[in-house]
Design a protein around this motif. Structure first.
Motif, PDB file in Angstrom:
ATOM      1  N   SER A 156       0.848  -1.196   0.000  1.00  0.00           N
ATOM      2  CA  SER A 156       0.000   0.000   0.000  1.00  0.00           C
ATOM      3  C   SER A 156       0.879   1.240   0.000  1.00  0.00           C
ATOM      4  N   LEU A 157       0.276   2.357  -0.345  1.00  0.00           N
ATOM      5  CA  LEU A 157       1.012   3.611  -0.410  1.00  0.00           C
ATOM      6  C   LEU A 157       1.248   4.168   0.982  1.00  0.00           C
ATOM      7  N   GLU A 202       1.753   7.490   3.503  1.00  0.00           N
ATOM      8  CA  GLU A 202       1.016   8.759   3.554  1.00  0.00           C
ATOM      9  C   GLU A 202       1.613   9.777   2.593  1.00  0.00           C
ATOM     10  N   TRP A 221       0.578   8.853  -0.929  1.00  0.00           N
ATOM     11  CA  TRP A 221      -0.828   9.158  -1.152  1.00  0.00           C
ATOM     12  C   TRP A 221      -1.032  10.668  -1.311  1.00  0.00           C
ATOM     13  N   THR A 248      -2.836  12.358  -4.539  1.00  0.00           N
ATOM     14  CA  THR A 248      -3.982  13.267  -4.455  1.00  0.00           C
ATOM     15  C   THR A 248      -3.641  14.646  -5.017  1.00  0.00           C
ATOM     16  N   TYR A 290      -8.143   3.007  -2.335  1.00  0.00           N
ATOM     17  CA  TYR A 290      -7.185   3.203  -1.242  1.00  0.00           C
ATOM     18  C   TYR A 290      -7.840   2.930   0.114  1.00  0.00           C
TER      19      TYR A 290
END
Length: 57
Positions: free
Chosen positions: A4-5, A7, A10, A14, A37
């Motif tokens: 997973s990405l 922070e 992410w 975004t 996500y």
């Protein structure tokens, strides 16, 4: 390395989403990426599901 990405990653995603022009595909990305996500679904899993849905139509 996790699947997973982070922070920071992410935040980068975004930020890139926010700069995209307002086209229909980009609007779908604005909905789909945060949803994927949030539920922890990998892009490869989402693509496989989309392919299966096309097959069964």
């Amino acid at each position: 390395m996790g699947r997973s990405l982070t922070e920071d990653q992410w935040t980068l995603v975004t930020g890139c989403l926010a700069r995209l022009p307002a086209t229909s595909i980009n609007q779908r990305l604005h909905v789909a990426l945060p949803l994927l996500y949030a539920i922890g679904l990998r892009v490869s899993d989402a693509r496989r599901m989309a392919a299966m849905m096309k097959f069964w139509k």
